[in-house]
Design a protein around this motif. Structure first.
Motif, PDB file in Angstrom:
ATOM      1  N   ALA A 190       0.960  -1.531  -0.112  1.00 39.64           N
ATOM      2  CA  ALA A 190       0.195  -0.221  -0.214  1.00 39.64           C
ATOM      3  C   ALA A 190       1.197   0.974  -0.059  1.00 39.64           C
ATOM      4  CB  ALA A 190      -0.809   0.092   1.139  1.00 39.64           C
ATOM      5  N   PRO A 258      -9.313 -14.061  -5.774  1.00 39.07           N
ATOM      6  CA  PRO A 258      -9.383 -13.819  -4.706  1.00 39.07           C
ATOM      7  C   PRO A 258     -10.465 -13.438  -4.607  1.00 39.07           C
ATOM      8  CG  PRO A 258      -7.591 -13.289  -4.761  1.00 39.07           C
ATOM      9  CD  PRO A 258      -7.890 -12.864  -5.771  1.00 39.07           C
ATOM     10  N   ILE A 259     -11.661 -14.267  -3.544  1.00 42.26           N
ATOM     11  CA  ILE A 259     -12.693 -12.928  -3.510  1.00 42.26           C
ATOM     12  C   ILE A 259     -12.195 -12.569  -2.030  1.00 42.26           C
ATOM     13  CG2 ILE A 259     -14.063 -15.130  -3.607  1.00 42.26           C
ATOM     14  CD1 ILE A 259     -13.859 -15.750  -0.606  1.00 42.26           C
ATOM     15  N   HIS A 261     -14.663 -11.723   0.705  1.00 33.38           N
ATOM     16  CA  HIS A 261     -15.522 -12.293   2.092  1.00 33.38           C
ATOM     17  C   HIS A 261     -15.575 -13.109   2.100  1.00 33.38           C
ATOM     18  CE1 HIS A 261     -18.005 -11.404   4.991  1.00 33.38           C
ATOM     19  NE2 HIS A 261     -17.559 -10.510   5.560  1.00 33.38           N
ATOM     20  N   PRO A 262     -15.904 -13.471   3.192  1.00 38.45           N
ATOM     21  CA  PRO A 262     -16.058 -15.573   3.464  1.00 38.45           C
ATOM     22  C   PRO A 262     -17.681 -15.140   2.698  1.00 38.45           C
ATOM     23  CG  PRO A 262     -15.701 -15.107   5.667  1.00 38.45           C
ATOM     24  CD  PRO A 262     -15.072 -13.641   4.723  1.00 38.45           C
ATOM     25  N   ARG A 265     -18.098 -16.961  -0.562  1.00 34.37           N
ATOM     26  CA  ARG A 265     -17.744 -18.222  -0.808  1.00 34.37           C
ATOM     27  C   ARG A 265     -19.058 -18.966  -1.958  1.00 34.37           C
ATOM     28  NH1 ARG A 265     -15.513 -20.898   4.172  1.00 34.37           N
ATOM     29  NH2 ARG A 265     -13.799 -19.028   4.608  1.00 34.37           N
TER      30      ARG A 265
ATOM     31  N   GLY B 227      -7.250 -12.438   0.774  1.00 28.28           N
ATOM     32  CA  GLY B 227      -8.515 -13.282  -0.014  1.00 28.28           C
ATOM     33  C   GLY B 227      -8.306 -15.140   0.052  1.00 28.28           C
ATOM     34  N   VAL B 229      -7.693 -15.876   3.016  1.00 29.11           N
ATOM     35  CA  VAL B 229      -8.880 -16.767   4.278  1.00 29.11           C
ATOM     36  C   VAL B 229      -9.824 -16.505   3.898  1.00 29.11           C
ATOM     37  CG1 VAL B 229      -9.148 -15.636   6.684  1.00 29.11           C
ATOM     38  CG2 VAL B 229      -6.342 -16.161   5.576  1.00 29.11           C
ATOM     39  N   ALA B 230     -11.013 -16.172   3.456  1.00 27.59           N
ATOM     40  CA  ALA B 230     -11.529 -15.663   3.200  1.00 27.59           C
ATOM     41  C   ALA B 230     -12.531 -17.193   2.579  1.00 27.59           C
ATOM     42  CB  ALA B 230     -12.130 -14.140   2.391  1.00 27.59           C
ATOM     43  N   GLU B 231     -11.111 -17.407   1.438  1.00 26.68           N
ATOM     44  CA  GLU B 231     -11.460 -18.569   0.527  1.00 26.68           C
ATOM     45  C   GLU B 231     -12.084 -19.920   1.573  1.00 26.68           C
ATOM     46  OE1 GLU B 231     -10.770 -17.573  -3.231  1.00 26.68           O
ATOM     47  OE2 GLU B 231     -12.533 -19.089  -3.412  1.00 26.68           O
ATOM     48  N   MET B 232     -11.042 -19.857   2.539  1.00 26.05           N
ATOM     49  CA  MET B 232     -10.976 -21.212   2.768  1.00 26.05           C
ATOM     50  C   MET B 232     -11.144 -21.644   4.307  1.00 26.05           C
ATOM     51  SD  MET B 232      -6.992 -22.426   0.943  1.00 26.05           S
ATOM     52  CE  MET B 232      -7.251 -24.083   1.355  1.00 26.05           C
ATOM     53  N   CYS B 233     -10.838 -20.787   5.257  1.00 25.25           N
ATOM     54  CA  CYS B 233     -10.804 -20.796   6.621  1.00 25.25           C
ATOM     55  C   CYS B 233     -12.435 -20.499   7.351  1.00 25.25           C
ATOM     56  CB  CYS B 233      -9.731 -19.843   7.229  1.00 25.25           C
ATOM     57  SG  CYS B 233      -8.306 -20.156   6.883  1.00 25.25           S
ATOM     58  N   ASP B 234     -12.603 -21.541   8.270  1.00 25.76           N
ATOM     59  CA  ASP B 234     -12.804 -22.024   9.380  1.00 25.76           C
ATOM     60  C   ASP B 234     -13.130 -20.581  10.455  1.00 25.76           C
ATOM     61  OD1 ASP B 234     -14.772 -23.720   7.680  1.00 25.76           O
ATOM     62  OD2 ASP B 234     -13.080 -24.779   8.944  1.00 25.76           O
ATOM     63  N   VAL B 250     -13.906 -16.686  11.132  1.00 24.64           N
ATOM     64  CA  VAL B 250     -13.636 -16.602   9.710  1.00 24.64           C
ATOM     65  C   VAL B 250     -15.065 -14.961   9.968  1.00 24.64           C
ATOM     66  CG1 VAL B 250     -15.155 -18.112   8.126  1.00 24.64           C
ATOM     67  CG2 VAL B 250     -12.977 -16.894   7.316  1.00 24.64           C
ATOM     68  N   PHE B 254     -13.684 -11.197   9.727  1.00 24.62           N
ATOM     69  CA  PHE B 254     -14.092 -10.236   8.598  1.00 24.62           C
ATOM     70  C   PHE B 254     -15.114  -9.272   9.055  1.00 24.62           C
ATOM     71  CE2 PHE B 254     -11.424 -11.259   4.993  1.00 24.62           C
ATOM     72  CZ  PHE B 254     -11.550 -12.531   5.273  1.00 24.62           C
ATOM     73  N   ASP B 255     -16.311  -9.388   9.620  1.00 23.42           N
ATOM     74  CA  ASP B 255     -17.445  -8.757  10.077  1.00 23.42           C
ATOM     75  C   ASP B 255     -17.078  -7.815  11.165  1.00 23.42           C
ATOM     76  OD1 ASP B 255     -18.480  -9.230   7.553  1.00 23.42           O
ATOM     77  OD2 ASP B 255     -19.869 -11.051   9.528  1.00 23.42           O
ATOM     78  N   LEU B 265      -4.652  -4.461   8.671  1.00 22.00           N
ATOM     79  CA  LEU B 265      -4.045  -5.026   7.704  1.00 22.00           C
ATOM     80  C   LEU B 265      -5.034  -5.498   6.721  1.00 22.00           C
ATOM     81  CD1 LEU B 265      -1.521  -6.051   7.413  1.00 22.00           C
ATOM     82  CD2 LEU B 265      -2.154  -8.540   8.619  1.00 22.00           C
ATOM     83  N   CYS B 268      -6.009  -2.485   4.325  1.00 19.96           N
ATOM     84  CA  CYS B 268      -5.075  -1.831   2.976  1.00 19.96           C
ATOM     85  C   CYS B 268      -5.010  -2.118   1.932  1.00 19.96           C
ATOM     86  CB  CYS B 268      -3.445  -1.036   4.026  1.00 19.96           C
ATOM     87  SG  CYS B 268      -2.355  -2.852   4.511  1.00 19.96           S
ATOM     88  N   ARG B 269      -5.588  -3.348   2.214  1.00 17.58           N
ATOM     89  CA  ARG B 269      -5.942  -4.205   0.795  1.00 17.58           C
ATOM     90  C   ARG B 269      -6.209  -3.451  -0.199  1.00 17.58           C
ATOM     91  NH1 ARG B 269      -9.917  -9.080   2.377  1.00 17.58           N
ATOM     92  NH2 ARG B 269     -10.907  -6.913   3.372  1.00 17.58           N
ATOM     93  N   VAL B 272     -10.180  -3.736  -0.903  1.00 25.52           N
ATOM     94  CA  VAL B 272     -11.319  -3.003  -0.821  1.00 25.52           C
ATOM     95  C   VAL B 272     -11.254  -2.145  -0.432  1.00 25.52           C
ATOM     96  CG1 VAL B 272     -11.602  -5.142   0.694  1.00 25.52           C
ATOM     97  CG2 VAL B 272     -10.404  -3.423   2.167  1.00 25.52           C
TER      98      VAL B 272
END
Ligand SMILES: Nc1ncnc2c1ncn2[C@@H]1O[C@H](COP(=O)(O)OP(=O)(O)OP(=O)(O)O)[C@@H](O)[C@H]1O
Ligand SMILES: Nc1ncnc2c1ncn2[C@@H]1O[C@H](COP(=O)(O)OP(=O)(O)OP(=O)(O)O)[C@@H](O)[C@H]1O
Ligand SMILES: [Mg+2]
Ligand SMILES: [Mg+2]
Lengths: 318, 334
Positions: A190, A258-259, A261-262, A265, B227, B229-234, B250, B254-255, B265, B268-269, B272
């Motif tokens: 960034a 990549p997404i 936010h979860p 999915r 990304g 993490v959003a895709e794969m993790c519980d 997760v 995120f929320d 962290l 700064c993506r 978003v």
């Protein structure tokens, strides 16, 4: 004002190494053209091996094209060599992905940054050079306390700032950035992206920005060229490419993002990649394309007037 | 996600790191590089370990297989237990069984993890026979099955090839197949897709998730990529300068990211960020081992830091269901 224009560039690498006997020549760049204006950022995206870096090296005259023309600030430089070319090199400079590899570990920072001045500003005294280095480092967000230190004493992000300073010191009009933030953490990424934007705003520098990260491209670029198998298959404004792209390969690249936010999915992406590899004849994308028709086998790969090289572009783009 | 402490004394199936500290040697001095890390990996769940470069993610992951010990990494306190049994109390023989048999590892760089002078077949077969009592012929058949399970249709052909001849994505598939060789219960994956092309990444992720679900694997995913993490993790654990600063499910993270570090962290993506605006940044750098402050490790870079933050902050100073944070200023606007 056009600062960099390439027309119909072609580059084929002879088969080499252990596969020499059986290998085919590699057509790394095919009929590639683009035009870059002062103050503008053009991104080149595409998978590994699609010809992004080779295109950049051709545009910089680090590699001679088999055919095609290269213009720097309107001047055809395709056939310039030796001193004639060297004198003009300050026009276009490069920043590499890996700030570690691009700095000489035994040179003090100020010496590394000053290197370009030796060639392009032989008139300057040592003191003038040091001042110029300090000013350029400041432009890149580094104070002059690090001038006499060595690369290993800096973090990855600081080294990338040094890499940028090193390119900027000869006051180029075009900066070629080959994956400049791929090796960095998001937090450092960034900072570097902000820095690049700020420099561009202040100096009207043009960027040729190579990246595989579409979120970064969307943030930094004005226009995008999508490369596949050595060819530009689609080019356009960022908003058009991200909003309603026309080439199935561009769509596949966007879908592979990549997404964020979860909840996204199972967002029901149309996964439109059906196979692997690429075709040597007709449209190169055929083996992976879900929309392929018989006529694609005879397609000449040329961009249409909308900037898309596809006989059956996706709807939604007028 | 299980609360800390809830499991002590039980032998429920899980891989548990409790208050694990690891020291390394820097300029001749031993200093902690991982500090009192507690994590719990359960069958059927995916836990993401995220943080900037140099925060201690790989050290933590490697400690689970007691790797890194020959590079001067040593446990300074805490424990790692597999189904209640301490890995540090095991004999070499037992450890060998655990490695690969119960816990397997997938590394970032698929090229260095394969030996270029041996065929894929001989390397996969060797791993299989290390753990399973099979004849060469049976092991070969299992190798073919494993490769087909990771989506390589022409498995017989692949067995004959050398690593050089495979693309990065294919090599990573082979490594995943090798990790699955002895039917492990847990997989530790350290940046498994970072070295791969975007177009290939998505497929490897899908493959890993598919295997994880089908075999009810517990997966620890080390990454710096939210990304992924959003895709794969519980569940997610955020690491900063050797400590876990925040953990939770997760959707909680995120929320409602609570720690200023997590918030920064995630903020700064570029994906978003607001169009046309500079990206938010975190000024400064992660302090290296040996240079950690006595109090909150993040205080120096934190917009919310106060004098209180110069005292040590407990890992669970703020918590609610499915969410724990090491911060005194949760809820304050950054
Ligand atoms: N000096 C060379 N000799 C032979 N082949 C080369 C050479 N440089 C590049 N190539 C080949 O040309 C093709 C395009 O390579 P290039 O480096 O331009 O790709 P890229 O899009 O930059 O990929 P990446 O994302 O991996 O950097 C590849 O197939 C590559 O192997
Ligand atoms: N064997 C070692 N000896 C001394 N210091 C080490 C050793 N291994 C790691 N370190 C240091 O410990 C810290 C944590 O390293 P680690 O590799 O765990 O980070 P990481 O979170 O995995 O980072 P990355 O995202 O870059 O992989 C770093 O400062 C690193 O330099
Ligand atoms: Mg390249
Ligand atoms: Mg690591």
């Amino acid at each position: 004002m056009s600062v960099l224009r390439v027309e119909q560039l072609n580059k084929t690498f002879a088969a080499g190494g252990m596969f020499k006997a059986i290998g085919k020549a590699k057509r790394a760049v095919i009929d590639t053209s683009f035009d870059l204006q002062a103050g503008e950022t053009l991104a080149i995206v595409g998978e590994s091996g699609s010809g992004k870096s080779t295109t950049a090296r051709l545009a910089m005259q680090l590699l001679a094209p088999d055919s095609g023309q290269i213009y720097w600030a309107g001047e055809n430089v395709t056939h310039l060599r030796g001193a004639e070319l060297r004198r003009r090199r300050s026009h276009i400079q490069m920043v590499f992905q890996d700030p570690y590899a691009s700095l000489n570990p035994r040179m003090k920072i100020w010496q590394s940054v000053a290197e370009g001045l030796r060639v392009h500003r032989p008139d300057m005294t040592n003191i003038q050079r040091r001042d110029k280095v300090a000013a350029t480092l400041a432009l890149c967000g580094l104070d002059d306390s690090g001038m006499d230190r060595y690369p290993h004493q800096f973090s990855g992000g600081q080294r990338q700032r040094i890499g940028i300073a090193r390119a900027l010191i000869v006051e180029p009009k075009v900066l070629v950035l080959d994956e400049p933030v791929s090796a960095l953490d998001v937090s450092v990424q960034a900072q570097i992206l902000n820095l690049l934007k700020e420099i561009q705003l202040n100096t009207n520098l043009a960027y040729l920005f190579i990246s595989h990260d579409l979120s970064v491209v969307r943030h930094i670029a004005d226009r995008v060229s999508v490369m596949f198998a050595g060819q530009v298959v689609e080019q356009g404004k960022v908003a058009d490419i991200f909003g309603h792209c026309a080439h199935p390969y561009t769509r596949a690249l966007l879908d592979a993002r990549p997404i964020t936010h979860p909840d996204e999915r199972n967002r029901g992406d149309v996964v439109m990649v059906i196979g692997e590899g690429m075709s040597d004849t007709g449209c190169a994308y055929q083996p992976r394309c879900a929309f392929k028709q018989d006529s694609c086998a005879a397609f000449d790969g040329k961009l249409n007037s909308q900037g898309c090289a596809c006989l059956y572009p996706l709807s939604g783009r007028s | 996600m299980l609360e800390r402490g809830e499991v002590i004394g039980h032998t429920a199936a899980m891989l548990e790191l409790s208050d694990l500290s690891l020291s390394v040697s820097i300029q001749g001095k031993r200093v902690d590089a991982v500090s009192a890390v507690s994590l719990c990996l359960q069958p059927g769940r995916v836990l993401g370990l995220v943080g900037e470069s140099g925060c201690g993610k790989s050290l933590t992951a490697q400690a689970i297989l007691r790797l890194g010990e020959h590079q001067g990494v040593a446990k300074s306190s805490g424990d790692i237990r597999l189904d209640g049994n301490s890995l540090f109390a095991m004999s070499n023989e037992q450890l060998r069984k655990v490695r690969g048999g119960h816990i397997a590892m997938i590394f970032q760089e698929p090229m260095t993890a394969l030996n270029p002078v041996f065929s894929i077949g001989s390397q996969v077969v060797e791993v299989i026979r290390l753990h399973l009592d099979l004849t060469k012929q049976q092991a070969r058949q299992r190798a073919i099955d494993l490769l087909q399970n990771v989506g390589m249709q022409d498995a017989e052909q692949v067995l004959k090839q050398y690593p050089d001849a495979l693309s990065g994505g294919m090599r990573q598939r082979v490594l995943i197949a090798m990790a699955m060789a002895a039917d492990p219960d847990y997989i530790i994956a350290d940046e498994p897709t970072t070295a791969l092309d975007v177009s290939v990444q998505k497929r490897i992720i899908a493959l890993l998730l598919d295997l994880q679900k089908k075999r009810n694997l517990g997966l620890l995913l080390v990454t710096h990529d939210f990304g992924l993490v959003a895709e794969m993790c519980d569940d997610v654990a955020v690491m900063y300068a050797g400590q876990i600063v925040e953990s939770g499910t997760v959707s909680e993270i995120f929320d409602h990211p609570a720690h200023p570090y997590t918030r920064a962290l995630m903020g700064c993506r570029p994906e978003v960020s607001l169009p046309g605006k500079p990206l938010p940044v975190i000024s400064g750098q992660v302090p290296p081992p040996g240079r950690w402050p006595a109090g909150c490790h993040f205080a120096k870079r934190c917009p919310l830091a106060t004098d209180e933050c110069n005292n040590p902050v407990a890992a669970d100073v703020w918590s609610r269901a499915n969410h724990v944070t090491r911060c005194l200023h949760v809820g304050e606007p950054c």
